[in-house]
Motif scaffolding. Structure first.
Motif, PDB file in Angstrom:
ATOM      1  N   TYR A 118       0.810  -1.332  -0.116  1.00 51.86           N
ATOM      2  CA  TYR A 118      -0.126   0.102  -0.001  1.00 51.86           C
ATOM      3  C   TYR A 118       0.848   1.255  -0.066  1.00 51.86           C
ATOM      4  O   TYR A 118       2.077   1.174  -0.007  1.00 51.86           O
ATOM      5  N   ARG A 119       0.229   2.320  -0.261  1.00 45.98           N
ATOM      6  CA  ARG A 119       1.101   3.644  -0.026  1.00 45.98           C
ATOM      7  C   ARG A 119       1.423   3.954   1.225  1.00 45.98           C
ATOM      8  O   ARG A 119       0.665   3.917   2.136  1.00 45.98           O
ATOM      9  N   PRO A 120       2.829   4.012   1.524  1.00 40.93           N
ATOM     10  CA  PRO A 120       3.273   4.221   2.847  1.00 40.93           C
ATOM     11  C   PRO A 120       2.853   5.403   3.596  1.00 40.93           C
ATOM     12  O   PRO A 120       2.532   6.780   2.996  1.00 40.93           O
ATOM     13  N   LEU A 121       1.938   5.306   4.892  1.00 40.26           N
ATOM     14  CA  LEU A 121       1.436   6.536   5.585  1.00 40.26           C
ATOM     15  C   LEU A 121       2.196   6.772   6.729  1.00 40.26           C
ATOM     16  O   LEU A 121       2.849   6.000   7.504  1.00 40.26           O
ATOM     17  N   SER A 147       5.727   7.077  -7.957  1.00 38.54           N
ATOM     18  CA  SER A 147       6.895   7.865  -7.490  1.00 38.54           C
ATOM     19  C   SER A 147       6.407   8.766  -6.500  1.00 38.54           C
ATOM     20  O   SER A 147       7.089   9.108  -5.537  1.00 38.54           O
ATOM     21  N   ALA A 148       5.015   9.027  -6.306  1.00 41.58           N
ATOM     22  CA  ALA A 148       4.473   9.619  -4.918  1.00 41.58           C
ATOM     23  C   ALA A 148       4.857   9.123  -3.814  1.00 41.58           C
ATOM     24  O   ALA A 148       4.974   9.767  -2.691  1.00 41.58           O
ATOM     25  N   PHE A 149       5.075   7.504  -3.824  1.00 38.13           N
ATOM     26  CA  PHE A 149       5.379   6.966  -2.726  1.00 38.13           C
ATOM     27  C   PHE A 149       6.730   7.308  -1.959  1.00 38.13           C
ATOM     28  O   PHE A 149       7.041   7.055  -1.075  1.00 38.13           O
ATOM     29  N   ILE A 150       7.589   7.692  -2.843  1.00 31.29           N
ATOM     30  CA  ILE A 150       9.159   8.029  -2.317  1.00 31.29           C
ATOM     31  C   ILE A 150       8.907   8.978  -1.521  1.00 31.29           C
ATOM     32  O   ILE A 150       9.835   9.275  -0.436  1.00 31.29           O
ATOM     33  N   GLU A 151       8.122  10.110  -1.787  1.00 29.74           N
ATOM     34  CA  GLU A 151       8.129  11.209  -0.716  1.00 29.74           C
ATOM     35  C   GLU A 151       7.462  10.765   0.503  1.00 29.74           C
ATOM     36  O   GLU A 151       8.018  11.497   1.593  1.00 29.74           O
ATOM     37  N   ASP A 152       6.522   9.882   0.614  1.00 28.67           N
ATOM     38  CA  ASP A 152       5.966   9.420   1.806  1.00 28.67           C
ATOM     39  C   ASP A 152       7.014   8.931   2.519  1.00 28.67           C
ATOM     40  O   ASP A 152       7.243   9.223   3.717  1.00 28.67           O
ATOM     41  N   LEU A 153       7.870   8.052   1.997  1.00 31.91           N
ATOM     42  CA  LEU A 153       9.053   7.214   2.752  1.00 31.91           C
ATOM     43  C   LEU A 153       9.909   8.390   3.289  1.00 31.91           C
ATOM     44  O   LEU A 153      10.542   8.245   4.365  1.00 31.91           O
ATOM     45  N   HIS A 154      10.378   9.350   2.274  1.00 32.47           N
ATOM     46  CA  HIS A 154      11.278  10.295   3.002  1.00 32.47           C
ATOM     47  C   HIS A 154      10.708  11.086   4.106  1.00 32.47           C
ATOM     48  O   HIS A 154      11.421  11.432   5.106  1.00 32.47           O
ATOM     49  N   GLN A 155       9.359  11.336   3.917  1.00 30.14           N
ATOM     50  CA  GLN A 155       8.645  12.036   4.925  1.00 30.14           C
ATOM     51  C   GLN A 155       8.695  11.151   6.540  1.00 30.14           C
ATOM     52  O   GLN A 155       9.059  11.581   7.522  1.00 30.14           O
ATOM     53  N   ILE A 156       8.849   9.991   6.308  1.00 30.40           N
ATOM     54  CA  ILE A 156       8.923   8.881   7.209  1.00 30.40           C
ATOM     55  C   ILE A 156      10.403   9.121   8.051  1.00 30.40           C
ATOM     56  O   ILE A 156      10.668   8.884   9.175  1.00 30.40           O
ATOM     57  N   GLY A 157      11.063   9.381   7.070  1.00 27.90           N
ATOM     58  CA  GLY A 157      12.479   9.507   7.300  1.00 27.90           C
ATOM     59  C   GLY A 157      13.746   8.574   6.676  1.00 27.90           C
ATOM     60  O   GLY A 157      14.783   8.435   7.207  1.00 27.90           O
ATOM     61  N   TYR A 158      12.974   7.723   5.976  1.00 25.81           N
ATOM     62  CA  TYR A 158      13.887   6.655   5.042  1.00 25.81           C
ATOM     63  C   TYR A 158      14.709   7.262   4.251  1.00 25.81           C
ATOM     64  O   TYR A 158      14.146   8.228   3.173  1.00 25.81           O
ATOM     65  N   GLN A 159      16.155   7.020   4.013  1.00 23.03           N
ATOM     66  CA  GLN A 159      16.909   7.612   3.327  1.00 23.03           C
ATOM     67  C   GLN A 159      17.665   6.400   2.454  1.00 23.03           C
ATOM     68  O   GLN A 159      18.637   6.822   1.627  1.00 23.03           O
ATOM     69  N   GLY A 160      17.367   5.320   2.573  1.00 22.23           N
ATOM     70  CA  GLY A 160      17.758   4.461   1.951  1.00 22.23           C
ATOM     71  C   GLY A 160      17.494   4.099   0.491  1.00 22.23           C
ATOM     72  O   GLY A 160      16.776   5.089  -0.283  1.00 22.23           O
ATOM     73  N   ARG A 161      17.778   3.066  -0.309  1.00 22.02           N
ATOM     74  CA  ARG A 161      17.745   2.840  -1.701  1.00 22.02           C
ATOM     75  C   ARG A 161      16.150   2.676  -2.081  1.00 22.02           C
ATOM     76  O   ARG A 161      15.672   1.957  -1.362  1.00 22.02           O
ATOM     77  N   ILE A 162      15.620   3.365  -2.908  1.00 22.86           N
ATOM     78  CA  ILE A 162      14.267   3.176  -3.335  1.00 22.86           C
ATOM     79  C   ILE A 162      14.128   3.114  -4.970  1.00 22.86           C
ATOM     80  O   ILE A 162      14.771   3.767  -5.570  1.00 22.86           O
ATOM     81  N   GLU A 163      13.258   2.302  -5.407  1.00 22.09           N
ATOM     82  CA  GLU A 163      13.062   2.036  -6.830  1.00 22.09           C
ATOM     83  C   GLU A 163      11.465   2.018  -7.180  1.00 22.09           C
ATOM     84  O   GLU A 163      10.905   1.574  -6.380  1.00 22.09           O
ATOM     85  N   VAL A 164      11.210   2.690  -7.944  1.00 20.21           N
ATOM     86  CA  VAL A 164       9.646   2.585  -8.508  1.00 20.21           C
ATOM     87  C   VAL A 164       9.743   1.678  -9.712  1.00 20.21           C
ATOM     88  O   VAL A 164      10.315   1.624 -10.726  1.00 20.21           O
ATOM     89  N   ILE A 165       8.843   0.498  -9.462  1.00 19.52           N
ATOM     90  CA  ILE A 165       8.365  -0.524 -10.358  1.00 19.52           C
ATOM     91  C   ILE A 165       7.044  -0.949 -10.011  1.00 19.52           C
ATOM     92  O   ILE A 165       6.562  -1.156  -9.125  1.00 19.52           O
ATOM     93  N   SER A 166       6.138  -1.190 -11.100  1.00 28.43           N
ATOM     94  CA  SER A 166       4.767  -1.722 -10.959  1.00 28.43           C
ATOM     95  C   SER A 166       4.980  -3.229 -10.580  1.00 28.43           C
ATOM     96  O   SER A 166       5.685  -3.976 -10.841  1.00 28.43           O
ATOM     97  N   TYR A 167       3.768  -3.706 -10.191  1.00 24.87           N
ATOM     98  CA  TYR A 167       3.756  -5.291  -9.725  1.00 24.87           C
ATOM     99  C   TYR A 167       3.698  -5.754 -11.263  1.00 24.87           C
ATOM    100  O   TYR A 167       3.474  -5.096 -12.428  1.00 24.87           O
ATOM    101  N   ILE A 168       3.924  -7.268 -11.357  1.00 27.91           N
ATOM    102  CA  ILE A 168       4.014  -7.751 -12.630  1.00 27.91           C
ATOM    103  C   ILE A 168       2.580  -8.650 -12.705  1.00 27.91           C
ATOM    104  O   ILE A 168       2.339  -9.352 -11.600  1.00 27.91           O
TER     105      ILE A 168
END
Length: 376
Positions: A118-121, A147-168
């Motif tokens: 789900y989208r990170p809250l 791509s919008a989910f990346i900003e959510d993770l950054h707001q939580i404080g996560y600074q690790g590697r993130i990749e955007v890819i759809s489900y298969i």
């Protein structure tokens, strides 16, 4: 390369479970050594994974347990398998104490990957935010579907590697034509639970039916009332049936119940278009399956749906939760269908440009191989 999907509770049906099957089967077919660790009852989905020669380590514990007991009972089996794996994928965020114990059992050579369902809250409480961040920081990579989910993770404080890819999704079969136009059929595919916000869909359908009858029935007496077909089941079914009765649309709303995986494409093909009114979503694998079958979608502005439907050939995103406005967007798509301005062939072609299973699978391979460049 040995890839383990550490799943936790594996429901008999669900988007993330179906994605798990699709990804494991794709990787197994491309010469990866794949395995699934989970708990829960046996199901056709699990059987299809076994048929693909993927090893399943399963604790048959059932649902409805407190204190995360099934996840703790699975832990000894999980630790044994995780030590033998190069990459461990998580489709659900397990309790942090379990994740910490798993992390302690592996060296730097084993990589942990979290695939967001789900989208990170961002939690409002400071302690909850810290606990979530501690859990996320245990992963070497997080895969998100928009791509919008990346900003959510950054707001939580996560600074690790993130990749955007759809489900298969699975490779769609032969394209089926639209049903006869005597009765327009709108579909919904998913669980009947709170997140899907089916009451809004029923209210929007009532508005749509009124608009449709005013526009078309007066012109063509042979045209029948549009119908709404809900493919899926859940604990809200009885409540939703009562709401349909209250809204005066019960005769036009068909509750189809759960659909076996092998019947999903036929269910999709029986409708002209689909609608999603969810409060929250991740990728919404059902949307990819629907588009792969050549049917357009009208959906609320949640999860990865705005990214999926950014191509206007595939449908429309509705930013309002007003039933009347949602109905207006359904009318627009219905008119395009009636005018033959969109077709199953056009929709599938547009879908495959972005979400062809082979292309998405190839990208998963490249991302996973990048974690262990020496082993690939």
């Amino acid at each position: 390369m040995k890839i383990l999907f550490y799943f936790g509770g594996f429901a008999p049906i669900g988007g993330i479970e179906t994605f798990c099957k699709n990804l494991l089967c794709y990787l197994q077919n491309h010469n990866y050594d794949c395995q699934l660790v989970c708990w829960g009852p046996n199901s056709p989905l699990l059987q299809s994974i076994e048929q693909a020669k993927i090893k399943i380590v399963r604790n048959p514990w059932q649902w409805g347990c407190r204190w995360n007991l099934p996840d703790w009972l699975l832990l000894p089996l999980g630790i044994k398998q995780i030590k033998q794996s190069n990459i461990v994928l998580f489709g659900k965020l397990l309790p942090i104490e379990i994740l910490k114990r798993l992390k302690l059992q592996i060296g730097n050579s084993t990589k942990l990957v979290y695939i967001t369902p789900y989208r990170p809250l961002v939690p409002t409480a400071i302690q909850e935010k810290k606990q979530l961040l501690d859990a996320l920081n245990l992963f070497d990579l997080i895969l998100v579907q928009a791509s919008a989910f990346i900003e959510d993770l950054h707001q939580i404080g996560y600074q690790g590697r993130i990749e955007v890819i759809s489900y298969i999704s699975q490779q769609p079969s032969n394209l089926k034509p639209l049903p006869p136009n005597e009765q327009l059929q709108i579909g919904f595919l998913g669980r009947l639970v709170e997140d899907k916000n089916i009451p809004l869909l029923l209210e929007a359908f009532r508005c749509f039916q009124e608009k449709y009858l005013q526009t078309y029935i007066a012109e063509n007496n042979q045209q029948q009332k549009p119908s709404l077909h809900l493919f899926g089941d859940g604990h809200l079914r009885e409540q939703l049936e009562q709401l349909a009765e209250k809204l005066g649309i019960a005769s036009s709303v068909v509750f189809r119940g759960s659909i076996p995986n092998h019947e999903v494409e036929d269910a999709i093909a029986s409708c002209h278009l689909f609608a999603f009114t969810s409060h929250t979503e991740g990728q919404c694998l059902a949307a990819l399956e629907i588009l792969g079958c050549g049917r357009p979608i009208v959906a609320t502005d949640v999860g990865a749906l705005p990214d999926i439907l950014s191509d206007s050939r595939l449908g429309k995103i509705v930013k309002s939760t007003n039933p009347n406005e949602f109905a207006d967007n359904l009318m627009e798509i219905a008119k395009l269908i009636e005018q033959q301005s969109i077709s199953p062939e056009m929709i599938r072609s547009a879908y495959l440009e972005q979400y062809a299973p082979e292309n998405v699978g190839d990208r998963y391979e490249k991302i996973l191989n990048s974690l262990l460049p020496l082993s690939s």
